[in-house]
Design a protein around this motif. Structure first.
Motif, PDB file in Angstrom:
ATOM      1  N   ALA A 156       0.983  -0.896  -0.013  1.00 51.29           N
ATOM      2  CA  ALA A 156       0.161   0.136  -0.206  1.00 51.29           C
ATOM      3  C   ALA A 156       0.707   1.311  -0.033  1.00 51.29           C
ATOM      4  CB  ALA A 156      -0.910   0.065   1.285  1.00 51.29           C
ATOM      5  N   GLY A 157       2.107   1.408   0.038  1.00 52.61           N
ATOM      6  CA  GLY A 157       2.682   2.311  -0.039  1.00 52.61           C
ATOM      7  C   GLY A 157       3.911   3.162   1.077  1.00 52.61           C
ATOM      8  N   ALA A 158       3.397   1.621   2.392  1.00 55.42           N
ATOM      9  CA  ALA A 158       4.085   2.056   3.529  1.00 55.42           C
ATOM     10  C   ALA A 158       5.777   2.175   3.731  1.00 55.42           C
ATOM     11  CB  ALA A 158       3.468   1.781   4.759  1.00 55.42           C
ATOM     12  N   ASP A 159       6.696   2.792   4.157  1.00 59.17           N
ATOM     13  CA  ASP A 159       7.382   2.408   4.481  1.00 59.17           C
ATOM     14  C   ASP A 159       8.139   1.749   6.107  1.00 59.17           C
ATOM     15  OD1 ASP A 159      10.606   1.988   5.205  1.00 59.17           O
ATOM     16  OD2 ASP A 159      11.158   4.546   4.423  1.00 59.17           O
ATOM     17  N   VAL A 160       7.751   0.094   5.612  1.00 55.57           N
ATOM     18  CA  VAL A 160       8.009  -0.205   7.218  1.00 55.57           C
ATOM     19  C   VAL A 160       9.762  -0.805   7.323  1.00 55.57           C
ATOM     20  CG1 VAL A 160       7.605  -2.314   8.459  1.00 55.57           C
ATOM     21  CG2 VAL A 160       5.934  -1.344   6.460  1.00 55.57           C
ATOM     22  N   LEU A 161       9.643   0.102   8.761  1.00 58.19           N
ATOM     23  CA  LEU A 161      10.858   0.247   9.074  1.00 58.19           C
ATOM     24  C   LEU A 161      11.461  -0.897  10.043  1.00 58.19           C
ATOM     25  CD1 LEU A 161      11.134   3.488  10.348  1.00 58.19           C
ATOM     26  CD2 LEU A 161      11.829   2.932   8.420  1.00 58.19           C
ATOM     27  N   ARG A 162      10.825  -1.230  10.201  1.00 57.92           N
ATOM     28  CA  ARG A 162      10.445  -2.894  11.117  1.00 57.92           C
ATOM     29  C   ARG A 162       9.671  -2.928  11.862  1.00 57.92           C
ATOM     30  NH1 ARG A 162      13.036   1.766  13.961  1.00 57.92           N
ATOM     31  NH2 ARG A 162      12.384   2.024  15.958  1.00 57.92           N
ATOM     32  N   ALA A 163       9.076  -4.204  13.286  1.00 58.58           N
ATOM     33  CA  ALA A 163       8.462  -4.481  13.791  1.00 58.58           C
ATOM     34  C   ALA A 163       8.959  -4.756  14.936  1.00 58.58           C
ATOM     35  CB  ALA A 163       7.976  -6.368  13.639  1.00 58.58           C
ATOM     36  N   ALA A 164       7.823  -4.735  15.933  1.00 58.78           N
ATOM     37  CA  ALA A 164       8.250  -4.651  17.459  1.00 58.78           C
ATOM     38  C   ALA A 164       6.955  -5.878  17.668  1.00 58.78           C
ATOM     39  CB  ALA A 164       8.975  -4.048  18.671  1.00 58.78           C
ATOM     40  N   THR A 165       8.120  -6.484  19.308  1.00 60.11           N
ATOM     41  CA  THR A 165       6.724  -7.536  20.286  1.00 60.11           C
ATOM     42  C   THR A 165       7.223  -7.428  21.280  1.00 60.11           C
ATOM     43  OG1 THR A 165       7.750  -9.657  19.698  1.00 60.11           O
ATOM     44  CG2 THR A 165       6.468  -8.848  17.965  1.00 60.11           C
ATOM     45  N   VAL A 166       6.130  -7.585  21.786  1.00 60.80           N
ATOM     46  CA  VAL A 166       6.274  -7.992  23.743  1.00 60.80           C
ATOM     47  C   VAL A 166       7.343  -8.951  23.465  1.00 60.80           C
ATOM     48  CG1 VAL A 166       6.067  -8.089  25.747  1.00 60.80           C
ATOM     49  CG2 VAL A 166       4.101  -7.117  24.806  1.00 60.80           C
ATOM     50  N   ALA A 167       7.377 -10.397  23.245  1.00 58.39           N
ATOM     51  CA  ALA A 167       7.999 -11.249  23.411  1.00 58.39           C
ATOM     52  C   ALA A 167       8.215 -11.904  21.957  1.00 58.39           C
ATOM     53  CB  ALA A 167       7.197 -12.126  24.011  1.00 58.39           C
ATOM     54  N   ALA A 168       9.195 -12.445  22.302  1.00 54.06           N
ATOM     55  CA  ALA A 168       9.149 -14.268  20.839  1.00 54.06           C
ATOM     56  C   ALA A 168       9.539 -15.460  21.254  1.00 54.06           C
ATOM     57  CB  ALA A 168      10.129 -13.612  20.258  1.00 54.06           C
ATOM     58  N   THR A 169       8.940 -15.811  21.060  1.00 55.34           N
ATOM     59  CA  THR A 169       9.045 -17.415  21.249  1.00 55.34           C
ATOM     60  C   THR A 169      10.358 -17.840  20.830  1.00 55.34           C
ATOM     61  OG1 THR A 169       8.780 -18.507  18.688  1.00 55.34           O
ATOM     62  CG2 THR A 169       6.874 -18.718  20.929  1.00 55.34           C
ATOM     63  N   ALA A 170      11.068 -18.893  20.993  1.00 57.59           N
ATOM     64  CA  ALA A 170      12.858 -19.578  20.729  1.00 57.59           C
ATOM     65  C   ALA A 170      12.825 -19.714  18.913  1.00 57.59           C
ATOM     66  CB  ALA A 170      12.203 -21.281  21.224  1.00 57.59           C
ATOM     67  N   ARG A 171      13.403 -19.778  18.480  1.00 54.11           N
ATOM     68  CA  ARG A 171      14.711 -19.629  17.202  1.00 54.11           C
ATOM     69  C   ARG A 171      13.463 -20.201  16.465  1.00 54.11           C
ATOM     70  NH1 ARG A 171      17.226 -15.036  14.653  1.00 54.11           N
ATOM     71  NH2 ARG A 171      17.064 -14.480  16.309  1.00 54.11           N
ATOM     72  N   ARG A 172      13.413 -21.947  16.862  1.00 54.02           N
ATOM     73  CA  ARG A 172      12.788 -22.913  16.443  1.00 54.02           C
ATOM     74  C   ARG A 172      11.486 -22.398  15.576  1.00 54.02           C
ATOM     75  NH1 ARG A 172       9.838 -25.702  19.682  1.00 54.02           N
ATOM     76  NH2 ARG A 172       9.646 -25.655  21.746  1.00 54.02           N
ATOM     77  N   SER A 173      10.894 -21.680  16.375  1.00 51.70           N
ATOM     78  CA  SER A 173       9.440 -21.448  15.747  1.00 51.70           C
ATOM     79  C   SER A 173       9.355 -19.458  15.410  1.00 51.70           C
ATOM     80  CB  SER A 173       8.610 -21.869  15.815  1.00 51.70           C
ATOM     81  OG  SER A 173       9.036 -21.453  17.506  1.00 51.70           O
ATOM     82  N   PRO A 174       9.972 -19.240  14.342  1.00 51.55           N
ATOM     83  CA  PRO A 174      10.607 -18.219  14.395  1.00 51.55           C
ATOM     84  C   PRO A 174       9.066 -16.596  14.395  1.00 51.55           C
ATOM     85  CG  PRO A 174      11.304 -19.005  12.161  1.00 51.55           C
ATOM     86  CD  PRO A 174      10.474 -19.920  13.001  1.00 51.55           C
ATOM     87  N   ALA A 175       8.047 -16.203  14.043  1.00 53.13           N
ATOM     88  CA  ALA A 175       7.072 -14.923  14.398  1.00 53.13           C
ATOM     89  C   ALA A 175       5.685 -15.485  14.503  1.00 53.13           C
ATOM     90  CB  ALA A 175       8.206 -14.040  13.464  1.00 53.13           C
ATOM     91  N   ALA A 176       5.234 -14.649  15.145  1.00 51.26           N
ATOM     92  CA  ALA A 176       3.434 -14.149  14.882  1.00 51.26           C
ATOM     93  C   ALA A 176       2.893 -13.863  13.913  1.00 51.26           C
ATOM     94  CB  ALA A 176       2.400 -14.214  16.665  1.00 51.26           C
TER      95      ALA A 176
END
Length: 218
Positions: A198-218
């Motif tokens: 849609a034309g946005a410049d997404v700089l990054r994402a941020a979350t409170v918490a992250a699961t172990a890297r074996r299952s990387p994002a929600a």
């Protein structure tokens, strides 16, 4: 100097009311079940953020905490038990993950589904961002209903959430996407994809918490 009688009575009345309310509406720590406190000192300390970053589908995700132990219990209490008072300490962790925000950067929360909003009465990521004083803008919206993600792997999750979000007027905006937890990354990736399309410049994402890297994002 003696405490005035009126003050002593007032204190006693407040204490009695608090005790009575605790019997009718018992409170316990969301992290360890200690009675008469919504979050004990030890569990509050366990929520002190230690932001870490990972790369996901061409963008960075910063998370304040690992999704386990106290953090996982508190987040579940916030989401599943309606304990919205926990949004403030969790929001503080989210703010640490977001980091420094320029005046022209917009915070965009991942939206809750319509069914989840009806069930809970609040938008999970948006409330966290508000309690963190991040001034979120509602520029992502549900577009379709996704199936339950919990038993799905990464590829199945990505297919499941494709097309479930739509963006508002975001062309030319600098954006940071926020959510509560990153597990396999499917939802965050879809949010970033839709915003960028849609034309946005997404700089990054941020979350409170992250699961172990074996299952990387929600």
């Amino acid at each position: 100097m003696p405490v005035p009688l009126e003050s002593r009575v007032s204190t006693a009345v407040r204490a009695s009311l608090a005790e009575a309310l605790s019997l009718v509406f018992p409170t316990w720590c969301a992290g360890c079940d200690e009675l008469d406190v919504s979050l004990c000192g030890a569990c509050a300390a366990a929520l002190q953020p230690h932001p870490a970053a990972r790369r996901l589908d061409g963008f960075e995700v910063r998370s304040a905490l690992p999704f386990d132990g106290v953090a996982a219990r508190v987040i579940r209490a916030y989401k599943q038990e309606g304990r919205t008072g926990l949004a403030r300490p969790l929001g503080a962790a989210l703010a640490a993950a977001v980091g420094t925000v320029d005046a022209d950067t917009v915070i965009v929360p991942v939206p809750s589904s319509r069914a989840a909003i009806r069930r809970r009465g609040y938008r999970v990521a948006e409330l966290l961002a508000r309690r963190a004083d991040l001034a979120p803008r509602r520029l992502l919206h549900p577009a379709a209903v996704a199936a339950d993600q919990r038993e799905l792997g990464r590829e199945a999750r990505a297919a499941n959430v494709h097309g479930t979000l739509r963006a508002g007027p975001v062309a030319g905006l600098r954006v940071i996407v926020v959510d509560d937890v990153v597990t396999t990354g499917a939802t965050l990736s879809e949010a970033v994809r839709v915003l960028r399309t849609a034309g946005a410049d997404v700089l990054r994402a941020a979350t409170v918490a992250a699961t172990a890297r074996r299952s990387p994002a929600a």
